[in-house]
Design an enzyme around this catalytic site. Structure first.
Site, PDB file in Angstrom:
ATOM      1  N   ILE A  12      10.288   1.159  -3.390  1.00 37.23           N
ATOM      2  CA  ILE A  12      10.231   2.617  -3.588  1.00 37.23           C
ATOM      3  C   ILE A  12      11.158   3.007  -4.749  1.00 37.23           C
ATOM      4  CG2 ILE A  12      10.480   4.877  -2.476  1.00 37.23           C
ATOM      5  CD1 ILE A  12      10.085   3.359   0.243  1.00 37.23           C
ATOM      6  N   ASP A  31      22.098  -2.315  -7.444  1.00 34.01           N
ATOM      7  CA  ASP A  31      21.324  -3.120  -6.497  1.00 34.01           C
ATOM      8  C   ASP A  31      21.960  -4.497  -6.450  1.00 34.01           C
ATOM      9  OD1 ASP A  31      19.074  -4.678  -5.267  1.00 34.01           O
ATOM     10  OD2 ASP A  31      17.980  -2.796  -5.543  1.00 34.01           O
ATOM     11  N   LEU A  33      20.221  -7.063  -5.491  1.00 38.36           N
ATOM     12  CA  LEU A  33      19.049  -7.938  -5.663  1.00 38.36           C
ATOM     13  C   LEU A  33      18.817  -8.841  -4.447  1.00 38.36           C
ATOM     14  CD1 LEU A  33      19.270  -8.886  -9.478  1.00 38.36           C
ATOM     15  CD2 LEU A  33      18.068  -6.965  -8.393  1.00 38.36           C
ATOM     16  N   LEU A  59      26.883  -2.708  -2.249  1.00 42.46           N
ATOM     17  CA  LEU A  59      27.566  -1.529  -1.696  1.00 42.46           C
ATOM     18  C   LEU A  59      28.555  -1.896  -0.598  1.00 42.46           C
ATOM     19  CD1 LEU A  59      24.699   1.119  -1.345  1.00 42.46           C
ATOM     20  CD2 LEU A  59      26.494   1.038  -3.072  1.00 42.46           C
ATOM     21  N   SER A 125      13.464   7.601   7.832  1.00 39.91           N
ATOM     22  CA  SER A 125      12.160   7.060   8.231  1.00 39.91           C
ATOM     23  C   SER A 125      11.628   7.820   9.432  1.00 39.91           C
ATOM     24  CB  SER A 125      12.350   5.591   8.602  1.00 39.91           C
ATOM     25  OG  SER A 125      11.227   5.097   9.269  1.00 39.91           O
ATOM     26  N   THR A 127      10.648   6.494  11.825  1.00 39.93           N
ATOM     27  CA  THR A 127      11.079   5.722  12.995  1.00 39.93           C
ATOM     28  C   THR A 127      12.139   6.479  13.806  1.00 39.93           C
ATOM     29  OG1 THR A 127      11.706   3.486  13.678  1.00 39.93           O
ATOM     30  CG2 THR A 127      12.906   4.370  11.822  1.00 39.93           C
ATOM     31  N   TYR A 150      17.438  -1.727  13.143  1.00 38.56           N
ATOM     32  CA  TYR A 150      17.085  -1.083  11.870  1.00 38.56           C
ATOM     33  C   TYR A 150      16.937   0.424  12.070  1.00 38.56           C
ATOM     34  CZ  TYR A 150      14.049   0.880   8.287  1.00 38.56           C
ATOM     35  OH  TYR A 150      13.512   1.704   7.327  1.00 38.56           O
ATOM     36  N   LYS A 154      19.177   3.954  10.650  1.00 43.83           N
ATOM     37  CA  LYS A 154      18.664   5.184  10.009  1.00 43.83           C
ATOM     38  C   LYS A 154      19.179   6.411  10.760  1.00 43.83           C
ATOM     39  CE  LYS A 154      16.417   3.354   6.680  1.00 43.83           C
ATOM     40  NZ  LYS A 154      17.053   3.387   5.382  1.00 43.83           N
ATOM     41  N   ASP A 296       5.468  -1.141  19.116  1.00 50.00           N
ATOM     42  CA  ASP A 296       4.545  -0.270  18.370  1.00 50.00           C
ATOM     43  C   ASP A 296       4.160   0.963  19.192  1.00 50.00           C
ATOM     44  OD1 ASP A 296       4.351  -1.598  15.999  1.00 50.00           O
ATOM     45  OD2 ASP A 296       2.362  -2.448  16.334  1.00 50.00           O
TER      46      ASP A 296
HETATM   47  P1  NAD Z   1      13.272  -2.649  -0.657  1.00 53.02           P
HETATM   48  O1  NAD Z   1      13.845  -3.752   0.167  1.00 53.02           O
HETATM   49  O2  NAD Z   1      12.187  -2.987  -1.600  1.00 53.02           O
HETATM   50  O3  NAD Z   1      14.440  -1.920  -1.469  1.00 53.02           O
HETATM   51  C1  NAD Z   1      15.772  -1.841  -0.996  1.00 53.02           C
HETATM   52  C2  NAD Z   1      16.689  -2.330  -2.111  1.00 53.02           C
HETATM   53  O4  NAD Z   1      18.038  -2.248  -1.681  1.00 53.02           O
HETATM   54  C3  NAD Z   1      16.433  -3.790  -2.502  1.00 53.02           C
HETATM   55  O5  NAD Z   1      16.193  -3.855  -3.882  1.00 53.02           O
HETATM   56  C4  NAD Z   1      17.698  -4.520  -2.100  1.00 53.02           C
HETATM   57  O6  NAD Z   1      17.982  -5.599  -2.978  1.00 53.02           O
HETATM   58  C5  NAD Z   1      18.730  -3.405  -2.153  1.00 53.02           C
HETATM   59  N1  NAD Z   1      19.895  -3.577  -1.263  1.00 53.02           N
HETATM   60  C6  NAD Z   1      19.905  -3.851   0.062  1.00 53.02           C
HETATM   61  N2  NAD Z   1      21.157  -3.896   0.523  1.00 53.02           N
HETATM   62  C7  NAD Z   1      21.966  -3.611  -0.527  1.00 53.02           C
HETATM   63  C8  NAD Z   1      23.378  -3.516  -0.682  1.00 53.02           C
HETATM   64  N3  NAD Z   1      24.211  -3.750   0.332  1.00 53.02           N
HETATM   65  N4  NAD Z   1      23.869  -3.215  -1.903  1.00 53.02           N
HETATM   66  C9  NAD Z   1      23.044  -3.009  -2.967  1.00 53.02           C
HETATM   67  N5  NAD Z   1      21.702  -3.103  -2.871  1.00 53.02           N
HETATM   68  C10 NAD Z   1      21.170  -3.394  -1.663  1.00 53.02           C
HETATM   69  O7  NAD Z   1      12.803  -1.511   0.351  1.00 53.02           O
HETATM   70  P2  NAD Z   1      11.934  -0.195   0.084  1.00 53.02           P
HETATM   71  O8  NAD Z   1      10.664  -0.364   0.807  1.00 53.02           O
HETATM   72  O9  NAD Z   1      11.954   0.151  -1.338  1.00 53.02           O
HETATM   73  O10 NAD Z   1      12.797   0.858   0.907  1.00 53.02           O
HETATM   74  C11 NAD Z   1      13.803   1.653   0.320  1.00 53.02           C
HETATM   75  C12 NAD Z   1      14.506   2.435   1.413  1.00 53.02           C
HETATM   76  O11 NAD Z   1      13.543   3.230   2.112  1.00 53.02           O
HETATM   77  C13 NAD Z   1      15.184   1.575   2.467  1.00 53.02           C
HETATM   78  O12 NAD Z   1      16.384   2.215   2.866  1.00 53.02           O
HETATM   79  C14 NAD Z   1      14.199   1.590   3.609  1.00 53.02           C
HETATM   80  O13 NAD Z   1      14.818   1.388   4.851  1.00 53.02           O
HETATM   81  C15 NAD Z   1      13.632   2.994   3.504  1.00 53.02           C
HETATM   82  N6  NAD Z   1      12.298   3.113   4.115  1.00 53.02           N
HETATM   83  C16 NAD Z   1      11.311   2.261   3.693  1.00 53.02           C
HETATM   84  C17 NAD Z   1      10.059   2.343   4.280  1.00 53.02           C
HETATM   85  C18 NAD Z   1       8.967   1.398   3.870  1.00 53.02           C
HETATM   86  O14 NAD Z   1       7.999   1.248   4.614  1.00 53.02           O
HETATM   87  N7  NAD Z   1       9.028   0.746   2.728  1.00 53.02           N
HETATM   88  C19 NAD Z   1       9.812   3.303   5.267  1.00 53.02           C
HETATM   89  C20 NAD Z   1      10.842   4.166   5.657  1.00 53.02           C
HETATM   90  C21 NAD Z   1      12.078   4.065   5.056  1.00 53.02           C
HETATM   91  C1  UD1 Z   2       6.841  -0.046  10.298  1.00 43.41           C
HETATM   92  C2  UD1 Z   2       8.197  -0.284  10.915  1.00 43.41           C
HETATM   93  C3  UD1 Z   2       8.958   1.027  10.976  1.00 43.41           C
HETATM   94  C4  UD1 Z   2       9.034   1.649   9.575  1.00 43.41           C
HETATM   95  C5  UD1 Z   2       7.611   1.843   9.069  1.00 43.41           C
HETATM   96  C6  UD1 Z   2       7.596   2.470   7.706  1.00 43.41           C
HETATM   97  C7  UD1 Z   2       7.777  -2.174  12.415  1.00 43.41           C
HETATM   98  C8  UD1 Z   2       7.643  -2.619  13.831  1.00 43.41           C
HETATM   99  N1  UD1 Z   2       8.001  -0.855  12.243  1.00 43.41           N
HETATM  100  O1  UD1 Z   2       6.137   0.828  11.116  1.00 43.41           O
HETATM  101  O2  UD1 Z   2      10.264   0.826  11.460  1.00 43.41           O
HETATM  102  O3  UD1 Z   2       9.703   2.882   9.618  1.00 43.41           O
HETATM  103  O4  UD1 Z   2       6.973   0.553   9.027  1.00 43.41           O
HETATM  104  O5  UD1 Z   2       6.763   1.856   6.830  1.00 43.41           O
HETATM  105  O6  UD1 Z   2       7.729  -2.971  11.464  1.00 43.41           O
HETATM  106  N2  UD1 Z   2      -0.544  -3.866  12.121  1.00 43.41           N
HETATM  107  C9  UD1 Z   2      -1.495  -4.803  12.444  1.00 43.41           C
HETATM  108  N3  UD1 Z   2      -1.366  -6.064  11.915  1.00 43.41           N
HETATM  109  C10 UD1 Z   2      -0.337  -6.410  11.080  1.00 43.41           C
HETATM  110  C11 UD1 Z   2       0.634  -5.426  10.746  1.00 43.41           C
HETATM  111  C12 UD1 Z   2       0.498  -4.167  11.298  1.00 43.41           C
HETATM  112  O7  UD1 Z   2      -2.430  -4.532  13.199  1.00 43.41           O
HETATM  113  O8  UD1 Z   2      -0.253  -7.570  10.649  1.00 43.41           O
HETATM  114  C13 UD1 Z   2      -0.689  -2.497  12.681  1.00 43.41           C
HETATM  115  C14 UD1 Z   2       0.471  -2.061  13.546  1.00 43.41           C
HETATM  116  O9  UD1 Z   2       0.285  -2.471  14.864  1.00 43.41           O
HETATM  117  C15 UD1 Z   2       0.438  -0.542  13.340  1.00 43.41           C
HETATM  118  C16 UD1 Z   2      -0.090  -0.366  11.919  1.00 43.41           C
HETATM  119  O10 UD1 Z   2      -0.739  -1.606  11.595  1.00 43.41           O
HETATM  120  O11 UD1 Z   2      -0.462   0.038  14.222  1.00 43.41           O
HETATM  121  C17 UD1 Z   2       0.994  -0.112  10.877  1.00 43.41           C
HETATM  122  O12 UD1 Z   2       1.967  -1.146  10.985  1.00 43.41           O
HETATM  123  P1  UD1 Z   2       3.153  -1.312   9.921  1.00 43.41           P
HETATM  124  O13 UD1 Z   2       2.606  -1.326   8.556  1.00 43.41           O
HETATM  125  O14 UD1 Z   2       3.984  -2.469  10.349  1.00 43.41           O
HETATM  126  O15 UD1 Z   2       3.966   0.044  10.059  1.00 43.41           O
HETATM  127  P2  UD1 Z   2       4.616   0.731  11.379  1.00 43.41           P
HETATM  128  O16 UD1 Z   2       4.453  -0.101  12.579  1.00 43.41           O
HETATM  129  O17 UD1 Z   2       4.115   2.118  11.427  1.00 43.41           O
END
Ligand code: NAD
Ligand code: UD1
Length: 339
Positions: A12, A31, A33, A59, A125, A127, A150, A154, A296
């Site tokens: 993101i 970052d 990395l 961090l 999130s 979540t 996790y 949050k 789930d």
């Molecule tokens: P990502 O893992 O691709 O990005 C997170 C980045 O943080 C990585 O580049 C990692 O190297 C860096 N990082 C981790 N710990 C660190 C530290 N201690 N110091 C410096 N850098 C550090 O994940 P993303 O999908 O881009 O998510 C970004 C944020 O959004 C996260 O906080 C994640 O929990 C939150 N989030 C993501 C999702 C999702 O589905 N992708 C959903 C809800 C919330």
């Molecule tokens: C996941 C995270 C949640 C996070 C959210 C944001 C888990 C358990 N939860 O949620 O903490 O905030 O992403 O992106 O990882 N599914 C399948 N087969 C697969 C993978 C997923 O059927 O191989 C289904 C799951 O059961 C669910 C849906 O796809 O119904 C979405 O799953 P996923 O992409 O993992 O996201 P979340 O479970 O919503």
């Protein structure tokens, strides 16, 4: 505006850095990395024709974090993405998750306070709502029972940031609660590059389609949803990235501490996603029905109207664009950034 972006090399983060540079902001990324490579940021620079500053720092290290702020005297806001995010791993290694996500955030906020930077956008999130009593979910729904470390990090970081504002009202805190971010930049140059076998649905489907994985397991088809599979609010990562720019603008109005849902408001089932992806890619996505995945929930989608009203932000891209852009990224980069 000079924005410090923690975790800016990640999925993101790279998409948000691209939007920040394209809008004329100055960007410094911190970052470590641990879950990214620098290649994504190089591509962001190429795509925008602009440069950003990258500082490899953890961090969790207070000295390294302080140094970043000393090097950025004109920064005025922080977008805080850095964190570990794998739900299953967080249950196996809770101390790693609490240490990285909480200590990292505390060090960050302490450095911000020392340097008088009191504007932060935090990646929260959906979540934090746990298993909601109904859908769509509004921001004033009670925060639910978190089922894994996790999710608890949050919820705890949200509390820490709200407490910071309560103690000192000059802190402005925007908690962005993301629903399910998917997709990639339309260029196909940057996208999601999960480590190992993906846990989440969209990257798993993409890797089946590209031939890296054999078949998808659909976790349960006996949920109380129209087709029995889980329903989620998938949001295009470019829409999500743009939401961060609107949040930065909002911080300038000194909003206090406030949460916004970033979602489309539309639920989409696992089977619907599979079919949309097959259409977008022209590939067959082989799947089997498997037992439900522990923890789930059946159905989760946002009411995003607060973000529309107060941030002037609305998701514009639908499921088709999410699948087309994921496929474009995956087929151009079958091994991601190759890290
Ligand atoms: P990502 O893992 O691709 O990005 C997170 C980045 O943080 C990585 O580049 C990692 O190297 C860096 N990082 C981790 N710990 C660190 C530290 N201690 N110091 C410096 N850098 C550090 O994940 P993303 O999908 O881009 O998510 C970004 C944020 O959004 C996260 O906080 C994640 O929990 C939150 N989030 C993501 C999702 C999702 O589905 N992708 C959903 C809800 C919330
Ligand atoms: C996941 C995270 C949640 C996070 C959210 C944001 C888990 C358990 N939860 O949620 O903490 O905030 O992403 O992106 O990882 N599914 C399948 N087969 C697969 C993978 C997923 O059927 O191989 C289904 C799951 O059961 C669910 C849906 O796809 O119904 C979405 O799953 P996923 O992409 O993992 O996201 P979340 O479970 O919503």
């Amino acid at each position: 505006m000079h924005v410090i972006v923690t975790g800016g090399a990640g999925y993101i983060g790279t998409h948000t850095c691209l939007e920040l540079l394209a809008s004329g902001h100055e960007v410094t990324v911190i970052d470590n990395l641990s879950n990214a490579s620098q290649e994504g940021l190089r591509r962001v620079e190429r795509l925008t024709g602009k440069s950003l500053r990258f500082i490899q720092a953890d961090l969790v290290d207070p000295v390294a974090t302080e140094k970043v702020f000393q090097e950025c005297p004109n920064a005025t806001a922080v977008i805080h993405f850095a964190g570990l995010k794998a739900v299953g791993e967080s249950s196996e290694k809770p101390l790693l998750y609490y240490h990285n996500n909480l200590t990292g955030t505390l060090n960050l906020c302490q450095a911000m306070q020392r340097h008088g930077i009191k504007n932060i956008v935090f990646s929260s999130s959906a979540t934090v709502y746990g298993d909601p009593a109904s859908v769509p979910i509004t921001e004033d729904f009670p925060l639910g029972i978190c089922t894994n470390p996790y999710a608890r990090t949050k919820a705890m970081i949200e509390d820490i940031l709200r407490d910071l504002h309560a103690a000192d009202s000059t802190w402005n805190v925007i908690l962005l609660r993301y629903f399910n971010p998917v997709g990639a930049h339309e260029s196909g140059e940057i996208g999601e590059d999960p480590n190992g076998i993906p846990n989440n649905l969209m990257p798993y489907i993409a890797q089946v389609a590209v031939g890296r994985l054999k078949q998808l397991s659909v976790f349960g088809n006996d949920y109380p949803t129209p087709d029995g599979t889980g329903v989620r609010d998938f949001i295009h990562v470019v829409d999500l990235a743009k939401g961060h720019l609107r949040a930065l603008e909002k911080l300038e109005q000194q909003p206090g501490a406030i949460a916004y849902n970033l979602g489309t408001g539309q639920g989409c089932s696992v089977l619907e996603i599979i079919h949309a992806f097959e259409k977008a890619s022209g590939k067959t996505v082989k799947f089997v029905i498997a037992p439900r995945r522990k923890g789930d929930i059946a159905c989760c989608y946002a009411d995003p109207s607060r973000a529309e009203k107060e941030l002037g932000w609305k998701a514009e891209r639908g499921i088709e664009a999410m699948c087309v852009d994921t496929w474009n990224w995956q087929s151009k980069n079958p091994k991601g950034y190759g890290r």
